[in-house]
Design an enzyme around this catalytic site. Structure first.
Site, PDB file in Angstrom:
ATOM      1  N   HIS A 150       9.639 -45.293 -43.498  1.00 40.86           N
ATOM      2  CA  HIS A 150      10.412 -45.694 -42.325  1.00 40.86           C
ATOM      3  C   HIS A 150      10.212 -44.760 -41.139  1.00 40.86           C
ATOM      4  O   HIS A 150      10.296 -45.206 -39.991  1.00 40.86           O
ATOM      5  CB  HIS A 150      11.888 -45.821 -42.701  1.00 40.86           C
ATOM      6  N   ASP A 193       4.479 -53.982 -48.506  1.00 39.56           N
ATOM      7  CA  ASP A 193       4.995 -52.976 -49.445  1.00 39.56           C
ATOM      8  C   ASP A 193       5.635 -53.648 -50.658  1.00 39.56           C
ATOM      9  O   ASP A 193       6.851 -53.661 -50.809  1.00 39.56           O
ATOM     10  CB  ASP A 193       5.969 -52.012 -48.760  1.00 39.56           C
ATOM     11  N   SER A 222      13.469 -52.203 -44.180  1.00 41.75           N
ATOM     12  CA  SER A 222      12.525 -52.251 -43.057  1.00 41.75           C
ATOM     13  C   SER A 222      12.885 -53.327 -42.035  1.00 41.75           C
ATOM     14  O   SER A 222      12.793 -53.075 -40.826  1.00 41.75           O
ATOM     15  CB  SER A 222      11.102 -52.466 -43.577  1.00 41.75           C
TER      16      SER A 222
END
EC number: 2.1.1.266
Length: 295
Positions: free
Chosen positions: A19, A179, A115
């Site tokens: 992040h 991801d 995210s």
């Protein structure tokens, strides 16, 4: 794969690295006077309760965001990221939006944004968020959180396969985050294949691939395989903070591979990673790696 729930790991050291990089990539993108599309292939639930039963089973956030939460001496890039997470912990205003963080305010750490939620805090009303999540419960939570936003689309679909219809975007600007859980060995090959096909369809996109640093040959080989997809114009950062257990299991660290990274990112990470490694280290051998092949 569907047994995987990110809530077990929310806010850990791997989330911090991923992040931190994502925030800086998005800051760069919104700095340009042209809208873009944010595409998250494995979006998760969008946010996680750190005091809930799932997160409390491992309390991994204590060794990640927990180490940074209330500090007043954070480097600017880390402070930027931490303040976004702090905003996510504020009660929403009457219009449903998260208020600005008042100077000196540090709310209790109870929630961690996924995210998509960090992206939502950074993107303009003219940008788009296209979020994919296959897990039924997480997809429902994600849809409940973003369903009211005109700029957002939530789809319960395979994010790998969805890239075919997403690219090239209109206008031709996009950040793609890949991801997956990597619970199955096949995820590693699917990452490489998906990125290769995506680049063929839209070579100028900004692609971020997160991966775990675990005792599995596929994880060790993944960064090298990704450089083969992108022979130039890439940056790779890895953070190692822990040792595997005696059986070789455990998350030692993680890495992020960025194709077509912002030109500012390498210098930002070069200044940040020594400090971050020291702060998140869980053993004396903690280390980091930054490598780049400019376009």
């Amino acid at each position: 794969m569907l047994a995987y729930r990110h809530a077990f790991h929310a806010g850990n050291h791997a989330d911090v690295l991923k992040h931190l990089v994502l925030v800086q990539v998005l800051r760069y993108m919104v700095g340009k006077d042209k809208p873009f599309r944010y595409i998250d292939t494995h979006a998760g639930a969008g946010g996680y309760q750190l005091k809930g039963a799932v997160a409390q089973k491992k309390t991994e956030y204590r060794e990640g965001i927990g180490r940074l939460w209330s500090r007043a001496d954070l480097p600017p890039l880390v402070a930027d990221y931490v303040q976004l997470v702090q905003r996510f912990n504020l009660p929403p205003a009457e219009d449903g939006r998260l208020p600005a963080l008042e100077k000196g305010m540090t709310p209790p750490l109870a929630l961690y944004p996924g995210s998509p939620s960090l992206a939502s805090l950074l993107l303009t009303p003219f940008d788009k968020l296209h979020l994919y999540e296959l897990h039924p419960a997480d997809a429902r939570t994600l849809a409940a959180h973003f369903g009211g936003e005109k700029r957002s689309r939530v789809m319960q679909e395979d994010g790998f396969a969805a890239l075919k219809k997403e690219l090239p975007p209109t206008p031709r600007r996009a950040v793609v985050l890949i991801d997956p859980s990597y619970e199955t060995v096949g995820d590693y090959s699917r990452v490489v294949a998906s990125l290769r096909e995506a680049v063929q369809r839209f070579a100028e996109g900004v692609y971020m691939v997160w991966y775990p640093q675990v005792s599995r040959v596929e994880a060790v080989q993944l960064p090298k395989r990704l450089t083969g997809v992108a022979p130039k114009g890439w940056l790779h950062v890895r953070l190692t903070v822990a040792q595997p257990d005696q059986q070789g299991f455990g998350l030692a660290g993680s890495g992020v591979f960025i194709l077509n990274p912002p030109y500012t990112l390498h210098q930002q990470l070069a200044e940040l990673m020594p400090w971050l490694t020291e702060q998140l280290a869980q053993y004396d051998g903690a280390s980091y790696l930054i490598e780049e092949l400019p376009g």
